[in-house]
Design an enzyme around this catalytic site. Structure first.
Site, PDB file in Angstrom:
ATOM      1  N   HIS A  98      -9.781  12.591  -2.925  1.00  0.00           N
ATOM      2  CA  HIS A  98      -9.727  11.140  -2.710  1.00  0.00           C
ATOM      3  C   HIS A  98      -8.325  10.642  -3.079  1.00  0.00           C
ATOM      4  CE1 HIS A  98     -10.556   6.880  -3.020  1.00  0.00           C
ATOM      5  NE2 HIS A  98     -11.678   7.083  -2.381  1.00  0.00           N
ATOM      6  N   GLU A 155      -9.433   8.342   5.505  1.00  0.00           N
ATOM      7  CA  GLU A 155      -9.361   7.197   4.600  1.00  0.00           C
ATOM      8  C   GLU A 155      -7.945   6.645   4.539  1.00  0.00           C
ATOM      9  OE1 GLU A 155     -12.990   6.905   2.133  1.00  0.00           O
ATOM     10  OE2 GLU A 155     -11.372   7.495   0.821  1.00  0.00           O
TER      11      GLU A 155
HETATM   12  P1  PGA Z   1     -13.954   0.849  -0.384  1.00  0.00           P
HETATM   13  O1  PGA Z   1     -13.748   2.331  -0.926  1.00  0.00           O
HETATM   14  O2  PGA Z   1     -15.201   0.855   0.461  1.00  0.00           O
HETATM   15  O3  PGA Z   1     -14.104   0.018  -1.624  1.00  0.00           O
HETATM   16  O4  PGA Z   1     -12.755   0.505   0.418  1.00  0.00           O
HETATM   17  C1  PGA Z   1     -13.814   3.392  -0.022  1.00  0.00           C
HETATM   18  C2  PGA Z   1     -13.331   4.657  -0.651  1.00  0.00           C
HETATM   19  O5  PGA Z   1     -12.566   4.629  -1.615  1.00  0.00           O
HETATM   20  O6  PGA Z   1     -13.716   5.729  -0.188  1.00  0.00           O
END
Ligand code: PGA
Length: 231
Positions: A98, A155
């Site tokens: 992540h 992401e």
């Molecule tokens: P968020 O987080 O939905 O708060 O943007 C998504 C993530 O970090 O995977």
């Protein structure tokens, strides 16, 4: 294949709060959700055990996911949580790489590759988070047979936790690029997903990773309901 929806609590919630979330969630979520979607919950390490018991006791067909894994197998690695540790708790999936781990814990693509290897060795499905600037570098470090066992989460950094979800056209292009590198892996999108925008992402992806909007179980149930196909 069912669309995937992964709830990532990050380091929010005490064990008690996670338990309350789960109780509320299991009472509010409809069977139709599980017929149409594969739902995973990734609480902090400390709440994994409680949620594992909750899932078993309620026979709720959702999957337990961890947010990280040790790059080493079980052994003398103080502070690490090995794939064996996770497997033992009933964890089925693990989020790796992540951007918050890259940014705040200096995790490198090489670290992430080792974690993926450990996860797969223990029969856990890695959910590899990537953004375009390091996509090629990251995927090049993963054996294609291993990659086929992974879920990939696109992401984009600017969309995470910002309330500024990514433009659908850009997501579509990124997914196509990832697909060329990992044709067998499901590809999901994460970044400010909400009940208002989730449906459009499901048109171009295999699912979504949800942070902020998963923290309140009612909001998460609304989001899941928004994913359902009309009867
Ligand atoms: P968020 O987080 O939905 O708060 O943007 C998504 C993530 O970090 O995977």
């Amino acid at each position: 294949m069912k669309k995937l929806v992964v709830a990532n609590f990050k380091s929010n919630k005490s064990v008690r709060e996670a338990q309350e979330w789960f109780e509320g969630f299991s009472q509010s979520v409809s069977d139709a959700v599980f017929t149409q979607l594969s739902v995973s919950i990734a609480p902090s390490f400390t709440a994994l055990s409680t949620l594992s018991q909750g899932i078993q006791q309620n026979t709720l067909p959702c999957l337990l996911a961890a947010q990280d894994i040790s790059p080493f197998s079980a052994g003398s690695y103080t502070g690490a949580t090995s794939g064996q540790n996770l497997q033992d708790l009933g964890v089925k999936q693990v989020i790796v790489g992540h951007s918050e781990r890259r940014n705040y814990f200096d995790e490198t693509s090489q670290d992430v590759a080792l974690k993926i290897e450990q996860a797969v060795l223990e029969g856990l499905t890695p959910i590899i988070c990537v953004d375009l600037p390091y996509l090629d570098e990251q995927l090049a470090l993963i054996d294609s047979a291993v990659l086929a066992k992974c879920i990939i989460a696109y992401e984009p950094l600017s969309a995470i936790g910002s309330g500024k979800n990514a433009d659908l056209g850009n997501v579509k292009m990124a997914i196509e690029k990832i697909k060329r590198l990992a044709s067998e892996s499901p590809i999901i999108y994460g970044g400010s997903v909400s009940d208002q925008n989730v449906k459009e992402y499901l048109i171009v992806t295999d699912g979504v990773l949800v942070g902020t909007k998963s923290l309140d179980y009612l909001q998460f149930v609304d989001l899941l309901n928004a994913c359902l196909l009309s009867p």
